[in-house]
Design a protein around this motif. Structure first.
Motif, short mmCIF file in Angstrom:
data_model
loop_
_atom_site.label_atom_id
_atom_site.label_comp_id
_atom_site.label_asym_id
_atom_site.label_seq_id
_atom_site.Cartn_x
_atom_site.Cartn_y
_atom_site.Cartn_z
N UNK A 89 0.81 -1.22 0.00
CA UNK A 89 0.00 0.00 0.00
C UNK A 89 0.85 1.28 0.00
N UNK A 90 2.14 1.13 0.29
CA UNK A 90 2.96 2.35 0.45
C UNK A 90 3.57 2.81 -0.87
N UNK A 91 3.00 2.34 -1.99
CA UNK A 91 3.57 2.73 -3.28
C UNK A 91 3.45 4.24 -3.51
N UNK A 92 2.40 4.86 -2.95
CA UNK A 92 2.24 6.31 -3.07
C UNK A 92 3.40 7.06 -2.43
N UNK A 93 3.98 6.45 -1.40
CA UNK A 93 5.13 7.10 -0.73
C UNK A 93 6.30 7.21 -1.69
N UNK A 94 6.44 6.24 -2.62
CA UNK A 94 7.54 6.31 -3.59
C UNK A 94 7.36 7.51 -4.51
N UNK A 95 6.09 7.82 -4.83
CA UNK A 95 5.80 9.01 -5.64
C UNK A 95 6.28 10.25 -4.89
N UNK A 96 5.93 10.28 -3.59
CA UNK A 96 6.31 11.44 -2.76
C UNK A 96 7.83 11.55 -2.66
N UNK A 97 8.50 10.41 -2.45
CA UNK A 97 9.96 10.44 -2.31
C UNK A 97 10.59 10.98 -3.60
N UNK A 98 10.08 10.51 -4.74
CA UNK A 98 10.60 11.01 -6.03
C UNK A 98 10.42 12.51 -6.16
N UNK A 99 9.22 13.01 -5.81
CA UNK A 99 8.93 14.44 -5.95
C UNK A 99 9.81 15.26 -5.02
N UNK A 100 9.96 14.80 -3.77
CA UNK A 100 10.78 15.55 -2.81
C UNK A 100 12.25 15.53 -3.22
N UNK A 101 12.74 14.35 -3.66
CA UNK A 101 14.15 14.25 -4.04
C UNK A 101 14.43 15.22 -5.19
N UNK A 102 13.57 15.19 -6.23
CA UNK A 102 13.80 16.05 -7.38
C UNK A 102 13.70 17.53 -6.99
N UNK A 103 12.66 17.89 -6.19
CA UNK A 103 12.47 19.29 -5.82
C UNK A 103 13.63 19.80 -4.96
N UNK A 104 14.07 18.98 -4.00
CA UNK A 104 15.14 19.42 -3.10
C UNK A 104 16.46 19.56 -3.85
N UNK A 105 16.77 18.58 -4.72
CA UNK A 105 18.04 18.66 -5.45
C UNK A 105 17.99 19.81 -6.46
N UNK A 106 16.82 19.98 -7.10
CA UNK A 106 16.68 21.10 -8.04
C UNK A 106 16.92 22.43 -7.33
N UNK A 107 16.36 22.53 -6.13
CA UNK A 107 16.51 23.78 -5.39
C UNK A 107 17.97 24.02 -5.00
N UNK A 108 18.65 22.93 -4.61
CA UNK A 108 20.03 23.06 -4.17
C UNK A 108 20.97 23.37 -5.33
N UNK A 109 20.75 22.72 -6.48
CA UNK A 109 21.68 22.90 -7.60
C UNK A 109 21.21 23.97 -8.58
N UNK A 110 19.91 24.30 -8.53
CA UNK A 110 19.40 25.30 -9.46
C UNK A 110 19.16 24.76 -10.85
N UNK A 111 19.29 23.44 -11.03
CA UNK A 111 19.06 22.87 -12.35
C UNK A 111 18.08 21.70 -12.26
N UNK A 112 16.98 21.82 -12.99
CA UNK A 112 15.93 20.80 -12.94
C UNK A 112 16.44 19.45 -13.42
N UNK A 113 17.28 19.45 -14.46
CA UNK A 113 17.70 18.18 -15.05
C UNK A 113 18.73 17.47 -14.17
#
Lengths: 384, 306
Positions: free
Chosen positions: B39-63
């Protein structure tokens, strides 16, 4: 000798107990867990700040706050209200974000002879025919804010509007409040799913309808989704966006620049020019980082109201505090508040624009007053 | 209700569909092949979104954010399987439900502790914030077109992987008869772990693509989990092809239903009644569809197990 020692010890112990001062207990109910937890957290911060500003005493009495997390569930709210009244024996129950939760605890608290002070929810039945003398609102009646939006858009001569709100009671109430003052052409009235995350389909339909303006009510995460997608879809070129309860201190940190220029109405704004508000906003920012939302301001005002009621009446007796609050003139972040006959505030409603402050942080600024001393339309039905 | 509007809404439906497919593809394999209720598959979606958003914010590059978040979500799925999930395979389904429900609470709370309860900021990369004219005078957001493209490429990739490669054959065999597959010398433990991590990674990619479009906040994946369970039931448990077809159907039915049902109803009943019943009926449409499929094809449209 031993007997003497005992007597001495006993006397010393007696002397050590201070004269029992009266103290007041407040049960503060809000949502601290789940997706809406951020709102409750801001309210809790504001209540703590108010207690700090008052030195832990309200109206000169020692005060204790007991927080209760309603989890946004009416049944939990009802259980918590019972626990606060019967086992914690609080004098006042306050807080409550959601209208449906307030409806659930309204009768149990007011009928038990305790004061119930809302920091946010203001459903119409409690303002009208189901009103109770032990209830006070330190926020607004639900219809007042959209009424101001309707009046502003009517006065601005706007010809057509497209309305969008979540498909639940408050969504319908707010849009009917809007239409009470807006008499132009309503091109579309769309009810979206509560908790919806993608509005692209609705935005495509809106683009095809080409309304002059769009007015939305999408609180919390829904508002973040909506405004982001609105900008991304380039909707600014199609229609002008107005909102109520969508762009605020809770959603702005996630929206940042995408919310710039959006207009809305509200009874409070961080830049309201009065000493209480200035102290509240600057101390809140210093302690918790970032601007408080209107939820926080109303929570702060709730504690100020309790302080005022006890100080003025010199007692925590329900009837005496009630009389003090009903007479109005309560000092708050919105200036001195007057109270209507149904115990809802009579207050100004401002037009706010999203702007950047001197430090480049996105916030809201008052750019006009839509209503002076606006009273809600349900008070006539309220007979205590 | 012009033709361009219908076309635009079809694109919207496609975009919703491929996003849903990314979440459901992994889940259908976990349910079908591993016979594990997760049932926790939705958490993987959240982890992906947070990882991408946090790294994007830190590096300033979406890709860069995207590039680093993909292996991160794979690693998180791999670790989750290694530390917790593999101990639950032998338990009955009810215990799996309870344990993975607990994981939902754990992940949501962990995110709240780490990133705070407020939604965090994430926006489109400037290079993808423009529009593409899909028809003259019909601009469509470039990022959403990109989402459709990425989703279709991944779907094609999974299809080729499952139908053309040796490992893919093991996966299909595992879906059909896990005991026999294990008896034939396939290391089913490693296979399970890789499937699980890949599924987590795909869900993470869905989260990364949703991040710039929606609020990145604790619990953001749960609504998708429910929809992807509907997809899996319609498509047939364990079938990637079924998940793809069902996800596209659900995306289209939900989107087109939401937009056009109220106006269609208005042709038959008066406006007030249509405005009241329209949104309610539209939100039920996919569940009605699921019920109909269950009546006529109880094992779904493309059952994996013969």
């Amino acid at each position: 000798m031993k007997k003497l020692m005992t007597i001495c010890a006993f006397t010393a112990a007696m002397a050590a107990v201070p004269a029992m001062a009266e103290s007041v207990k407040i049960g503060y109910m809000t949502t601290l867990s789940g997706g809406a937890g951020i709102i409750g957290k801001q309210m809790q911060n504001a209540v703590n700040l108010a207690m700090q500003h008052k030195g832990g005493k309200l109206g000169g009495m020692d005060a204790e706050i007991i927080y209760a997390d309603d989890q946004r569930k009416p049944d939990i709210a009802k259980q918590l209200a019972n626990r606060l009244l019967k086992s914690d024996r609080v004098d006042i129950v306050a807080g409550v974000i959601w209208s449906n939760l307030l409806m659930a605890i309204h009768k149990p608290v007011t009928r038990a002879g305790n004061l119930l002070i809302s920091s946010n929810a203001g459903p119409s039945p409690i303002a009208g025919d189901q009103c109770h003398e032990n209830f006070f609102s330190m926020s607004w009646q639900n219809d007042q804010t959209p009424e101001a939006m309707g009046k502003h858009m009517q006065d601005a001569g706007i010809k057509s509007v497209y309305l969008m709100a979540p498909n639940y009671q408050a969504g319908k109430d707010l849009l009917s409040g809007f239409k009470r003052y807006y008499k132009g052409n309503v091109v579309g009235e769309v009810y979206t799913k509560l908790g919806q995350s993608d509005f692209q389909a609705e935005l495509s339909a809106l683009r095809a309808a080409k309304p002059e303006t769009t007015m939305i009510f999408q609180p919390g995460g829904m508002g973040i989704n909506f405004v982001k997608q609105w900008k991304q879809a380039g909707m600014d070129g199609v229609s002008k966006l107005y909102q109520v309860f969508t762009v605020d201190g809770v959603s702005l940190p996630a929206l940042k620049d995408s919310a710039l220029g959006i207009l809305g109405t509200q009874t409070w704004s961080p830049d309201l020019d009065n000493p209480i508000n200035k102290k509240f906003v600057s101390d809140y920012k210093a302690q918790f980082g970032g601007y408080p939302s209107f939820y926080a301001a109303q929570a702060y005002d709730t504690i100020l109201a309790i302080d005022y009621a006890i100080a003025k009446s010199g007692s925590k007796d329900t009837a005496k505090m009630r009389a003090a609050l009903a007479s109005g003139d309560i000092p708050t972040t919105r200036g001195n508040l007057k109270m209507n006959t149904n115990h809802f505030p009579i207050q100004n409603i401002y037009l706010r624009e999203t702007v950047k402050d001197a430090d480049g942080v996105v916030t809201t600024k008052v750019i006009g007053t839509v209503f002076n001393n606006h009273a809600d339309s349900y008070a006539v039905n309220c007979k205590f | 209700m012009t033709l361009t509007l219908i076309l635009e809404q079809t694109f919207n439906g496609l975009q919703a569909g491929v996003t849903l497919f990314l979440v459901a593809a992994g889940l259908t394999l976990i349910l079908g092949i591993m016979d594990f209720v997760f049932l926790a598959h939705g958490a993987q979606v959240m982890i992906g979104a947070y990882a991408a958003a946090a790294i994007t914010q830190a590096t300033g590059n979406f890709f860069v954010g995207l590039g680093l978040a993909i292996p991160l979500t794979f690693a998180s799925g791999y670790l989750l399987e290694l530390l917790i999930i593999r101990h639950l395979y032998r338990r009955d389904h009810m215990e799996q439900v309870l344990a993975t429900f607990g994981l939902i609470l754990f992940f949501n709370e962990a995110i709240r502790i780490g990133f705070g309860p407020a939604a965090i900021y994430s926006d489109l990369p400037p290079s993808l914030s423009g529009f593409v004219e899909i028809l003259p005078d019909t601009p469509y957001p470039a990022f959403r077109l990109g989402v459709i493209g990425v989703g279709l490429i991944i779907a094609l990739g999974i299809h080729l992987f499952v139908s053309k490669t040796r490992v893919g054959a093991m996966v299909r065999a595992g879906a059909n008869n896990p005991e026999m597959t294990a008896a034939l010398g396939v290391n089913i433990k490693i296979l399970f772990r890789l499937i699980f991590a890949t599924g987590a990674c795909l869900a993470g990619v869905a989260g990364m693509m949703l991040g710039p479009l929606t609020a990145v906040q604790s619990g953001m994946g749960e609504p998708l989990l429910i929809l992807s369970l509907v997809v899996i039931i319609i498509g047939g448990i364990g079938s990637v092809r079924g998940a793809f077809v069902a996800a596209i159907i659900i995306g289209l039915v939900d989107t087109l239903g939401r937009v056009f049902l109220p106006s269609i109803l208005r042709l038959f009943v008066e406006q007030a009644a249509a405005d009241g019943a329209g949104p309610a009926l539209a939100s039920m449409l996919i569940y009605i569809l699921m019920a109909v499929v269950l009546i006529f094809r109880p094992t779904g449209l493309f059952p994996a197990k013969g």
